[in-house]
Design a protein around this motif. Structure first.
Motif, PDB file in Angstrom:
ATOM      1  N   THR A   1       0.818  -1.211   0.000  1.00 53.14           N
ATOM      2  CA  THR A   1       0.000   0.000   0.000  1.00 53.14           C
ATOM      3  C   THR A   1       0.856   1.268   0.000  1.00 53.14           C
ATOM      4  N   PRO A   2       0.403   2.311  -0.708  1.00 48.50           N
ATOM      5  CA  PRO A   2       1.113   3.595  -0.681  1.00 48.50           C
ATOM      6  C   PRO A   2       1.157   4.210   0.716  1.00 48.50           C
ATOM      7  N   LEU A   3       0.278   3.761   1.616  1.00 50.04           N
ATOM      8  CA  LEU A   3       0.285   4.265   2.979  1.00 50.04           C
ATOM      9  C   LEU A   3       1.632   3.979   3.649  1.00 50.04           C
ATOM     10  N   ILE A   4       2.180   2.798   3.370  1.00 45.80           N
ATOM     11  CA  ILE A   4       3.523   2.474   3.863  1.00 45.80           C
ATOM     12  C   ILE A   4       4.570   3.097   2.949  1.00 45.80           C
ATOM     13  N   GLY A   5       4.304   3.045   1.646  1.00 45.28           N
ATOM     14  CA  GLY A   5       5.203   3.672   0.676  1.00 45.28           C
ATOM     15  C   GLY A   5       6.538   2.979   0.551  1.00 45.28           C
ATOM     16  N   LEU A   6       6.529   1.660   0.648  1.00 50.95           N
ATOM     17  CA  LEU A   6       7.779   0.902   0.606  1.00 50.95           C
ATOM     18  C   LEU A   6       8.325   0.816  -0.823  1.00 50.95           C
ATOM     19  N   THR A   7       9.586   1.156  -0.998  1.00 48.69           N
ATOM     20  CA  THR A   7      10.250   0.928  -2.288  1.00 48.69           C
ATOM     21  C   THR A   7      10.555  -0.563  -2.389  1.00 48.69           C
ATOM     22  N   HIS A   8      10.101  -1.195  -3.481  1.00 49.58           N
ATOM     23  CA  HIS A   8      10.259  -2.643  -3.577  1.00 49.58           C
ATOM     24  C   HIS A   8      10.274  -3.085  -5.039  1.00 49.58           C
ATOM     25  N   TRP A   9      10.557  -4.363  -5.227  1.00 47.39           N
ATOM     26  CA  TRP A   9      10.456  -5.004  -6.526  1.00 47.39           C
ATOM     27  C   TRP A   9       9.170  -5.818  -6.527  1.00 47.39           C
ATOM     28  N   ARG A  10       8.250  -5.493  -7.449  1.00 45.48           N
ATOM     29  CA  ARG A  10       6.938  -6.145  -7.483  1.00 45.48           C
ATOM     30  C   ARG A  10       6.964  -7.367  -8.390  1.00 45.48           C
ATOM     31  N   GLN A  11       6.599  -8.512  -7.832  1.00 47.22           N
ATOM     32  CA  GLN A  11       6.513  -9.743  -8.611  1.00 47.22           C
ATOM     33  C   GLN A  11       5.143  -9.847  -9.289  1.00 47.22           C
ATOM     34  N   PRO A  12       5.073 -10.362 -10.528  1.00 47.36           N
ATOM     35  CA  PRO A  12       3.781 -10.523 -11.219  1.00 47.36           C
ATOM     36  C   PRO A  12       3.076 -11.796 -10.753  1.00 47.36           C
ATOM     37  N   ILE A  13       2.597 -11.785  -9.511  1.00 43.87           N
ATOM     38  CA  ILE A  13       2.136 -13.011  -8.873  1.00 43.87           C
ATOM     39  C   ILE A  13       0.955 -13.654  -9.591  1.00 43.87           C
ATOM     40  N   ASP A  14       0.010 -12.840 -10.098  1.00 42.96           N
ATOM     41  CA  ASP A  14      -1.137 -13.405 -10.809  1.00 42.96           C
ATOM     42  C   ASP A  14      -0.700 -14.122 -12.081  1.00 42.96           C
ATOM     43  N   VAL A  15       0.271 -13.538 -12.774  1.00 45.10           N
ATOM     44  CA  VAL A  15       0.768 -14.153 -14.011  1.00 45.10           C
ATOM     45  C   VAL A  15       1.517 -15.448 -13.690  1.00 45.10           C
ATOM     46  N   ILE A  16       2.295 -15.446 -12.613  1.00 45.23           N
ATOM     47  CA  ILE A  16       3.018 -16.656 -12.214  1.00 45.23           C
ATOM     48  C   ILE A  16       2.030 -17.789 -11.945  1.00 45.23           C
ATOM     49  N   GLY A  17       0.979 -17.502 -11.163  1.00 41.41           N
ATOM     50  CA  GLY A  17      -0.004 -18.532 -10.850  1.00 41.41           C
ATOM     51  C   GLY A  17      -0.739 -19.038 -12.075  1.00 41.41           C
ATOM     52  N   SER A  18      -1.148 -18.124 -12.947  1.00 37.28           N
ATOM     53  CA  SER A  18      -1.881 -18.516 -14.155  1.00 37.28           C
ATOM     54  C   SER A  18      -1.017 -19.354 -15.087  1.00 37.28           C
ATOM     55  N   ARG A  19       0.225 -18.910 -15.294  1.00 40.83           N
ATOM     56  CA  ARG A  19       1.099 -19.645 -16.220  1.00 40.83           C
ATOM     57  C   ARG A  19       1.526 -21.000 -15.660  1.00 40.83           C
ATOM     58  N   ALA A  20       1.600 -21.102 -14.344  1.00 39.54           N
ATOM     59  CA  ALA A  20       1.927 -22.401 -13.750  1.00 39.54           C
ATOM     60  C   ALA A  20       0.828 -23.405 -14.058  1.00 39.54           C
ATOM     61  N   VAL A  21      -0.434 -22.971 -13.952  1.00 42.75           N
ATOM     62  CA  VAL A  21      -1.561 -23.862 -14.270  1.00 42.75           C
ATOM     63  C   VAL A  21      -1.589 -24.164 -15.763  1.00 42.75           C
ATOM     64  N   ASP A  22      -1.356 -23.158 -16.596  1.00 38.59           N
ATOM     65  CA  ASP A  22      -1.310 -23.393 -18.047  1.00 38.59           C
ATOM     66  C   ASP A  22      -0.265 -24.453 -18.377  1.00 38.59           C
ATOM     67  N   ALA A  23       0.897 -24.344 -17.725  1.00 35.95           N
ATOM     68  CA  ALA A  23       1.991 -25.282 -18.002  1.00 35.95           C
ATOM     69  C   ALA A  23       1.619 -26.697 -17.579  1.00 35.95           C
ATOM     70  N   VAL A  24       0.969 -26.824 -16.417  1.00 35.31           N
ATOM     71  CA  VAL A  24       0.634 -28.166 -15.945  1.00 35.31           C
ATOM     72  C   VAL A  24      -0.450 -28.788 -16.820  1.00 35.31           C
ATOM     73  N   VAL A  25      -1.383 -27.968 -17.323  1.00 37.46           N
ATOM     74  CA  VAL A  25      -2.418 -28.487 -18.229  1.00 37.46           C
ATOM     75  C   VAL A  25      -1.784 -28.942 -19.551  1.00 37.46           C
ATOM     76  N   GLN A  26      -0.814 -28.178 -20.032  1.00 38.29           N
ATOM     77  CA  GLN A  26      -0.105 -28.594 -21.251  1.00 38.29           C
ATOM     78  C   GLN A  26       0.603 -29.918 -21.044  1.00 38.29           C
ATOM     79  N   LEU A  27       1.222 -30.102 -19.902  1.00 34.29           N
ATOM     80  CA  LEU A  27       1.893 -31.374 -19.604  1.00 34.29           C
ATOM     81  C   LEU A  27       0.879 -32.514 -19.547  1.00 34.29           C
ATOM     82  N   LEU A  28      -0.300 -32.245 -18.984  1.00 36.24           N
ATOM     83  CA  LEU A  28      -1.344 -33.263 -18.920  1.00 36.24           C
ATOM     84  C   LEU A  28      -1.849 -33.634 -20.308  1.00 36.24           C
ATOM     85  N   ASP A  29      -1.823 -32.671 -21.218  1.00 40.29           N
ATOM     86  CA  ASP A  29      -2.256 -32.921 -22.597  1.00 40.29           C
ATOM     87  C   ASP A  29      -1.147 -33.526 -23.442  1.00 40.29           C
ATOM     88  N   GLY A  30      -0.013 -33.857 -22.808  1.00 43.98           N
ATOM     89  CA  GLY A  30       1.081 -34.480 -23.532  1.00 43.98           C
ATOM     90  C   GLY A  30       1.957 -33.508 -24.290  1.00 43.98           C
TER      91      GLY A  30
END
Length: 354
Positions: free
Chosen positions: A283-312
């Motif tokens: 939150t900007p209330l804390i205003g912490l300088t940080h490196w933001r990870q694309p967590i939603d993309v990581i989770g989505s692509r992990a599932v996409d990858a596992v489904v691809q593996l399941l499909d051979g």
């Protein structure tokens, strides 16, 4: 006593839509050819009757469970909680369910291994492992039996598919930010690879980039946030230190609390950086300088990858290192006495060797 109403069946839907049971089955499963007008009639009939696909029956017919097992090290933390939510939403879109086993954040390697064994015994079709502790060699036996994806951490083993944020890029970018502000003596709260295969690489990248660009670095071992008071004392013991880099936002906030208790102004006396950019700590209330990870993309692509593996199929990128984003907040600024024009610091400096 009134009998409980029974759930509508595929036969009821077929009768309502005026089609055969096999046509309804093809519409529900998405397999086979059905005309658009007929498909719409079946969908309307199912909605009117409140028909819901019986997942267990679907699994028995197809000899599949349509279930993915996910081990999450600590669902109570923002990182793992957001990652799990992203995976569940993506899996539902693919027609899969996610069965989850979670740790307390204090599990030992043996505990995490047993959790994966438990998931495998539940007849899951694939595994997603979200842990910064479990080493590759303990994941490999499962990857040899089930399609397996490691999510949220650097993983380069050739037999394990992975999706993660580029830790080297993030650690280096934060170091560059501080150097650009004029900091030349920086403390880094470091974590060993033995304690975390996520925090370890990123703090090593911070130290490496600072050294490459000629800065003096004080390394303070600090895997556990409970020792934040000791980090503050160690950093303040060296008067030349003008910034402290923490391995995560949670570590950074713990450090900020300890610095405030000691009357240290941030960023006036010391600049502080975090890492992750997830949840309430971003939150900007804390205003912490940080490196933001694309967590939603990581989770989505992990599932996409596992489904691809399941499909051979083999995912196009066996190891996906995703870029993050530098977020500059109010916890970093130029060191006191820094002259941006002459690129020098006019205040006092420590001659101590780190």
């Amino acid at each position: 006593m009134t009998d409980r109403p029974r759930n509508p069946t595929i036969i009821d839907v077929a009768r309502q839509a005026g089609v055969s049971k096999s046509v309804v089955s093809r519409v529900v499963s998405g397999r086979g050819s059905v005309g658009e007008e007929t498909r719409q009639r079946v969908v309307r009939a199912a909605q009117e009757l409140g028909y819901v696909v019986n997942a267990s029956a679907r699994a028995m017919v197809a000899h599949r469970t349509y279930t993915v097992g996910a081990f999450v090290r600590d669902a109570a933390t923002p990182f793992y909680g957001h990652l799990l939510t992203a995976m569940q939403e993506r899996a539902a879109g693919h027609g899969y369910r996610v069965v989850t086993a979670t740790g307390s954040g204090r599990f030992e390697v043996s505990d995490e291994y047993r959790a994966l064994e438990t998931l495998a015994m539940l007849r899951v079709e694939a595994l997603i492992v979200c842990s910064g502790l479990l080493p590759s060699e303990r994941i490999l036996p499962f990857a040899e039996r089930l399609p397996t994806v490691v999510a949220g951490r650097p993983e380069t083993h050739p037999s394990i598919t992975s999706v993660y944020c580029d830790e080297d890029e993030g650690g280096a970018a934060l170091a560059d930010h501080l150097l650009g502000l004029g900091h030349r003596e920086v403390a880094v709260v470091t974590v060993s690879m033995r304690d975390s295969v996520t925090l370890g690489p990123r703090t090593a990248a911070m130290v490496r980039r600072l050294h490459e660009r000629g800065a003096r670095v004080l390394e303070i071992p600090g895997a556990h946030r409970e020792t934040a008071g000791a980090w503050a004392v160690e950093a303040l013991r060296h008067p030349g230190i003008t910034a402290v880099m923490a391995p995560s936002d949670r570590h950074a906030v713990a450090l900020l609390e300890q610095l405030r208790l000691r009357g240290v102004d941030v960023p006036g006396d010391l600049s502080v950086t975090g890492y992750d950019g997830i949840g309430d700590l971003a939150t900007p209330l804390i205003g912490l300088t940080h490196w933001r990870q694309p967590i939603d993309v990581i989770g989505s692509r992990a599932v996409d990858a596992v489904v691809q593996l399941l499909d051979g199929e083999r995912p196009p990128d066996h190891h996906q290192a995703l870029p993050g984003t530098l977020v500059v907040g109010r916890t970093t600024g130029p060191p006191v006495g820094w002259d941006c024009c002459s690129s020098s610091r006019t205040g006092r400096s420590s001659e101590a060797s780190y």
